[in-house]
Scaffold this motif. Structure first.
Motif, short mmCIF file in Angstrom:
data_model
loop_
_atom_site.label_atom_id
_atom_site.label_comp_id
_atom_site.label_asym_id
_atom_site.label_seq_id
_atom_site.Cartn_x
_atom_site.Cartn_y
_atom_site.Cartn_z
N MET A 139 -2.94 -5.94 -6.84
CA MET A 139 -2.53 -7.42 -7.08
C MET A 139 -3.55 -8.05 -6.38
N ALA A 140 -4.07 -7.93 -5.25
CA ALA A 140 -5.01 -8.55 -4.39
C ALA A 140 -6.21 -8.67 -4.97
N ILE A 192 3.57 1.53 -2.94
CA ILE A 192 3.89 -0.08 -2.63
C ILE A 192 2.47 -0.45 -2.21
N ILE A 214 3.88 -4.49 -10.77
CA ILE A 214 4.80 -4.29 -10.17
C ILE A 214 5.99 -3.45 -10.71
N THR A 267 -0.16 -0.69 -4.99
CA THR A 267 0.16 -1.88 -5.93
C THR A 267 -0.24 -3.04 -5.22
N ILE A 268 0.08 -3.51 -3.96
CA ILE A 268 -0.29 -4.57 -3.48
C ILE A 268 -1.78 -4.78 -3.34
N PHE A 309 -4.03 -13.04 -5.45
CA PHE A 309 -2.50 -12.97 -6.01
C PHE A 309 -2.23 -13.96 -7.12
N ASN A 337 0.48 -9.53 -12.11
CA ASN A 337 1.27 -9.26 -11.18
C ASN A 337 2.56 -8.66 -11.68
#
Length: 464
Positions: free
Chosen positions: A383-384, A376, A157, A379-380, A460, A153
């Motif tokens: 991460m998932a 954004i 980011i 990126t999320i 996450f 993570n």
């Protein structure tokens, strides 16, 4: 007027736009940047699932199909004549010109969906490489028994934050410098991976291999073997794909000689060179690790830690450039759509020049806000679902069948007015059907593997 008109003619193309300066070699650079991407790191794993015969054959077949169909796409850059016709500035425009509105919409959904998805894949790749650098240093200092796992993570980011700034580059034409750096680093990490694998083999520590790939047994059921075989096809397909940006690359080529002739040369040089590198990486990686070949070839090495760290650093640098090469076409189509819908909006269309350290930057508020939101979200999602092989396989499978095979063949048939049920028509449609079946199988296998991983790991909280 007698002086300015010839000057304007020199600065303008046949369509009145600014003259382009790209050539075969700049186009080849862009191709290398895209083709030698995240997919090459997974080819050794794909070879391990398929075995020597099917693995080598698959890479050669996918590459040959790509060279053939990209040649067809190049001829469709102009409509209706490939030399003197009107330019199609995007892949979607070409599909609309040759195949009509319905196919235009379908192509757009697949094309730009994949472009958006690739940014997620590149975010995952960069974070796994950054985490691998930390792990290599940790193992070197504390030994192999130490717990050197870390979360992806923070790296995702950080990578996403950098891409927010780079995404403000106005257009694809400004990316040649970034693409060149990315291409150079791509060769860097590929040759480091080849060297590390070769050192394992020469030292006599190479693993046993098989012509049929990973063996079915206590660690691998027959069902999982089938899923992995189909998933590996998706990995190979991704490694050979750059259809999503082919017209963006062609749009940088100068008008003379004709763009399609330049692109065909660049295509043959780029894909052929990459095929040799793909075979080198996949064969040596499989010979070094056998059934235990990792999904990312660099994940199997910890020493010499400085060389492993350097290779992973090159990967990250390459992903930074490749992210923009693949993301810019997606950005452009959204901004073109907004411009068409709201042509009088200052928020969408007005540029505000700002000087920073003597450099003038054109700021557009719509571009700033929407591109930031997109990065954004990408990126999320990364991460998932930080599953390297599975996500890359899915992206490769989604794009290969329709974008690399179906649309090029259908446009070629329309352009050349090939008679239905003629021998050539039947051969082309057989290739269509075969690639569709392979792509569909790879999509199902990739989704199945992602589903398994999502049930296995907490969202996450994935560590490696």
């Amino acid at each position: 007027m007698s002086i300015s008109q010839p000057l304007m003619a020199l600065q303008s193309d046949d369509d009145g736009r600014l003259s382009r300066t790209g050539n075969v070699w700049t186009a080849t650079t862009h191709i290398i940047t895209v083709v030698v991407g995240a997919g090459v790191l997974a080819l050794a794993w794909a070879m391990a699932q398929l075995g020597w015969i099917a693995g080598i054959a698959s890479i050669l077949i996918f590459s040959s199909i790509s060279i053939f169909t990209y040649s067809l796409v190049s001829d469709c850059y102009r409509f209706p004549d490939p030399i003197n016709g009107k330019r199609n500035y995007t892949y979607m425009q070409a599909v609309k010109a040759y195949l009509g509105g319905t196919m235009h919409v379908i192509c757009g959904l697949i094309l730009y969906g994949k472009l958006a998805g690739i940014t997620v894949g590149y975010t995952i790749t960069s974070s796994t490489s950054l985490a691998a650098i930390k792990k290599a240093v940790c193992v070197h200092r504390k030994g192999h028994e130490a717990d050197c796992r870390s979360s992806y993570n923070p790296y995702m980011i950080g990578f996403g934050t950098l891409q927010i700034f780079l995404s403000q580059i106005p257009n694809f034409h400004k990316l040649t410098w970034l693409s060149t750096v990315a291409a150079i680093t791509s060769f860097g990490y590929v040759f480091i991976a080849v060297g590390l694998c070769l050192s394992v083999i020469i030292s006599g520590k190479g693993a046993s291999t098989s012509i049929t790939g990973t063996k079915i047994g206590p660690e691998l059921s027959a069902e999982d073997k089938v899923w992995r075989v189909f998933s590996s096809m998706g990995n190979i397909a991704l490694a050979c794909t750059y259809a999503t940006v082919i017209y963006d690359i062609m749009d940088t080529l100068k008008s003379h000689p004709p763009e399609n002739k330049q692109m065909k040369k660049a295509n043959v040089i780029g894909v052929s060179t990459m095929t040799m590198i793909f075979l080198l990486c996949s064969c040596l990686g499989y010979a070094a690790f056998g059934d235990h070949t990792p999904g990312n070839i660099f994940a199997g090495f910890y020493e010499p830690f400085w060389l492993v760290a350097l290779g992973d650093t090159f990967i990250v640098i390459h992903m930074i450039g490749a992210y923009q090469v693949m993301g810019q076409p997606f950005f452009r189509v959204v901004e073109m759509g907004a411009n068409i819908m709201w042509p009088d909006s200052n928020f969408i269309n007005k540029e505000y020049p700002i000087s920073v350290c003597g450099i003038t930057i054109n700021l557009n508020f719509f571009r700033l806000i929407w591109r930031t939101i997109f990065v954004i979200i990408a990126t999320i999602l990364a991460m998932a679902m930080p599953f390297f092989n599975e996500v890359l396989s899915l992206l490769g499978a989604i794009g290969f069948g329709p974008l690399v095979v179906f649309f090029p063949i259908q446009m070629h048939i329309a352009q050349k007015q090939i008679r239905t049920l003629s021998m050539k028509w039947c051969v082309l449609q057989f290739l269509n059907c075969l690639c569709f079946i392979v792509s569909l199988a790879a999509i199902v296998a990739s989704i199945h593997e992602i589903s398994k991983d999502l049930h296995k790991y907490q969202i996450f909280k994935y560590k490696q």
